[in-house]
Design an enzyme around this catalytic site. Sequence first.
Site, PDB file in Angstrom:
ATOM      1  N   LYS A  27       0.843  -1.194   0.000  1.00 20.22           N
ATOM      2  CA  LYS A  27       0.000   0.000   0.000  1.00 20.22           C
ATOM      3  C   LYS A  27       0.886   1.255   0.000  1.00 20.22           C
ATOM      4  O   LYS A  27       2.093   1.191   0.214  1.00 20.22           O
ATOM      5  CB  LYS A  27      -0.919  -0.001   1.222  1.00 20.22           C
ATOM      6  CG  LYS A  27      -0.182   0.016   2.559  1.00 20.22           C
ATOM      7  CD  LYS A  27      -1.141  -0.069   3.724  1.00 20.22           C
ATOM      8  CE  LYS A  27      -0.376  -0.048   5.054  1.00 20.22           C
ATOM      9  NZ  LYS A  27      -1.285  -0.087   6.208  1.00 20.22           N
ATOM     10  N   TYR A 245      14.963  30.355   8.553  1.00 16.63           N
ATOM     11  CA  TYR A 245      13.738  31.010   8.988  1.00 16.63           C
ATOM     12  C   TYR A 245      13.624  31.038  10.515  1.00 16.63           C
ATOM     13  O   TYR A 245      13.984  30.081  11.204  1.00 16.63           O
ATOM     14  CB  TYR A 245      12.516  30.271   8.434  1.00 16.63           C
ATOM     15  CG  TYR A 245      12.240  30.536   6.978  1.00 16.63           C
ATOM     16  CD1 TYR A 245      11.980  31.822   6.510  1.00 16.63           C
ATOM     17  CD2 TYR A 245      12.203  29.491   6.072  1.00 16.63           C
ATOM     18  CE1 TYR A 245      11.705  32.054   5.168  1.00 16.63           C
ATOM     19  CE2 TYR A 245      11.924  29.702   4.726  1.00 16.63           C
ATOM     20  CZ  TYR A 245      11.679  30.994   4.286  1.00 16.63           C
ATOM     21  OH  TYR A 245      11.406  31.221   2.964  1.00 16.63           O
TER      22      TYR A 245
END
Length: 357
Positions: A27, A245
């Site tokens: 999956k 940042y």
Amino acid sequence: MDLGAIADNWRTLAALSAPAECAAVVKANAYGLGVDRVAPALWRAGARTFFVAHFKEALALRALLPDAVIYVLNGLLPDTADDHAAAGLRPVLGSVAEITEWSDYCRDNGTDLPAAIHVDTGMHRLGLSLEEAVQLAGTYRMLGFTPSLIMSHLACADTPGHVLTARQRMVFADVARRFPNVPGSLANSAGTLLGRDFRFELVRPGIFLYGGVAITGVPPLRPVARLEVKVIQVATAPAGETVGYGAAQRLKRASRLATVSIGYADGLFRAAGSSDLAKGVEAILAGRRCHLVGRVSMDLATLDITDLPEGAVERGDTAVFLGDGISVDDLAARSGTIGYEVLTSLGARYARRYVGG
């Protein structure tokens, strides 16, 4: 992506699990590694039964493996029985409504199509309640189909000694015996390693196939993924300056910095960055481990290369975030997450190269 390692990992688990059948969970695009390449490699290794989460994943897998047994873990959505039947897919039925719809479809079309029955043994996510399972056990031979699998899912098998794991095994064994001649399946990767009592007739390994840790303290099998990115700038910054940042990390010394082409858009989590309070993930440059400095941004991250010899790193060099001793679980631990999330978050911008298999 080492397809040979994935195949070897499956063969190792298949030998360990015998006489139980070893399936393969593919999956989420084979845990982020590319189902179009991984599933055929597993088929060549000997896997014949596969599990995916969604119907669309199952359709894509059917196109790759026309003869495989394919189970759809997320069950049967309303009015999709005909679609599953047309593609030869086996839904994992986890409610009375799903069982009724599949049974009615089979009766109406005069066909006995296989499907799994999912029983909730303590995870409380999907599956019949124990009361519903016991009631069904008395009448399942009157369904319009013959169950091909009775299954459940372990909630805490990756935590050694957790009381819920033993309780789930005991409950599942009691439920499974009520469905004679229907194969049972309980074990995921971790459950497969817990011993014969957990394996029943079929095991469903996932993360252990892909080089991740399945049980805390148990080493993984062969590593599968290697992640390399390019250095795009080398620069210096004086002590006292901040990087990235938010000015989250202030340099305590004059530093040399290598900015690399990877960010959270590529699956390097923002939480993997460094601050004044904690060091983030490491990558290997010029044969040495170097910490990230400052926050991870969308497309970029910065490594502290001050301790490397002058000139050891240049623009265009390669930084290794997975490989050379950095495992998927190492990267995950530094990012505050798990190996599953690291693999399934690998971004679409990488150039993927497959070896082996």
